[in-house]
Design a protein around this motif. Structure first.
Motif, short mmCIF file in Angstrom:
data_model
loop_
_atom_site.label_atom_id
_atom_site.label_comp_id
_atom_site.label_asym_id
_atom_site.label_seq_id
_atom_site.Cartn_x
_atom_site.Cartn_y
_atom_site.Cartn_z
N GLY A 35 0.80 -1.21 0.00
CA GLY A 35 0.00 0.00 0.00
C GLY A 35 0.83 1.27 0.00
O GLY A 35 2.03 1.24 0.29
N TRP A 36 0.15 2.33 -0.35
CA TRP A 36 0.71 3.68 -0.24
C TRP A 36 -0.21 4.50 0.66
O TRP A 36 -1.44 4.46 0.50
CB TRP A 36 0.80 4.36 -1.61
N LEU A 47 -4.92 6.49 3.78
CA LEU A 47 -4.72 5.53 2.71
C LEU A 47 -4.80 6.22 1.35
O LEU A 47 -5.71 7.03 1.11
CB LEU A 47 -5.78 4.44 2.79
N VAL A 48 -3.88 5.88 0.46
CA VAL A 48 -3.94 6.35 -0.91
C VAL A 48 -4.39 5.22 -1.83
O VAL A 48 -5.33 5.37 -2.61
CB VAL A 48 -2.56 6.88 -1.38
N ALA A 49 -3.69 4.08 -1.74
CA ALA A 49 -4.01 2.95 -2.61
C ALA A 49 -3.40 1.68 -2.04
O ALA A 49 -2.40 1.73 -1.33
CB ALA A 49 -3.48 3.19 -4.02
N THR A 50 -4.04 0.56 -2.37
CA THR A 50 -3.49 -0.75 -2.03
C THR A 50 -3.57 -1.67 -3.24
O THR A 50 -4.38 -1.44 -4.15
CB THR A 50 -4.23 -1.41 -0.85
N ILE A 51 -2.74 -2.70 -3.21
CA ILE A 51 -2.78 -3.71 -4.26
C ILE A 51 -2.50 -5.06 -3.61
O ILE A 51 -1.54 -5.21 -2.86
CB ILE A 51 -1.78 -3.40 -5.39
N SER A 62 -10.36 10.31 -3.49
CA SER A 62 -9.73 11.56 -3.92
C SER A 62 -8.68 11.35 -5.02
O SER A 62 -8.31 12.32 -5.69
CB SER A 62 -9.08 12.25 -2.72
N VAL A 63 -8.21 10.11 -5.21
CA VAL A 63 -7.18 9.88 -6.22
C VAL A 63 -7.64 8.96 -7.34
O VAL A 63 -6.89 8.73 -8.30
CB VAL A 63 -5.89 9.30 -5.57
#
Length: 115
Positions: A35-36, A47-51, A62-63
């Motif tokens: 994650g980021w 949290l921005v993003a996970t994979i 928001s992104v």
């Protein structure tokens, strides 16, 4: 030992693009959800993003449509491609993963979006 070492980031004008990278060691990267997150002064890390290991992605509202989280299982590397950047994206960005109930974090990378 688990190590997450970030690179990339910097300053860009609104509408520009940046790419963050996170090189990992000490983990079997291909089985980990990665994650980021990002943090601004006085606020909690968000949290921005996970994979997932299978490549399923999740993004903060928001992104969505602007950022892409990518993984390279051969090089054990995580990336975050950030397009159409906005001033509100200014923050310190962190890559992260969890292993054996412990959260590991990169050292953080400053992203500044301003005219």
């Amino acid at each position: 030992q688990v190590h997450l070492v970030q690179s990339g980031g910097g300053s860009v004008q609104p509408g520009g693009s940046l790419r963050l990278s996170c090189a990992t060691s000490g983990i079997n990267f291909k089985i980990h959800t990665m994650g980021w997150y990002r943090q601004t002064p006085g606020k909690q890390r968000e949290l921005v993003a996970t994979i997932t290991s299978g490549g399923v992605t999740n993004y903060a509202e928001s992104v969505k449509g602007r950022f892409a989280i990518l993984r390279d299982n051969v090089r054990s590397r995580l990336s975050l491609q950030m397009n159409s950047l906005k001033p509100e994206d200014t923050a310190v960005y962190y890559c992260t993963t969890r292993w054996r109930a412990t959260d590991y974090w990169g050292q953080g990378t400053q992203v500044t979006v301003s005219a």
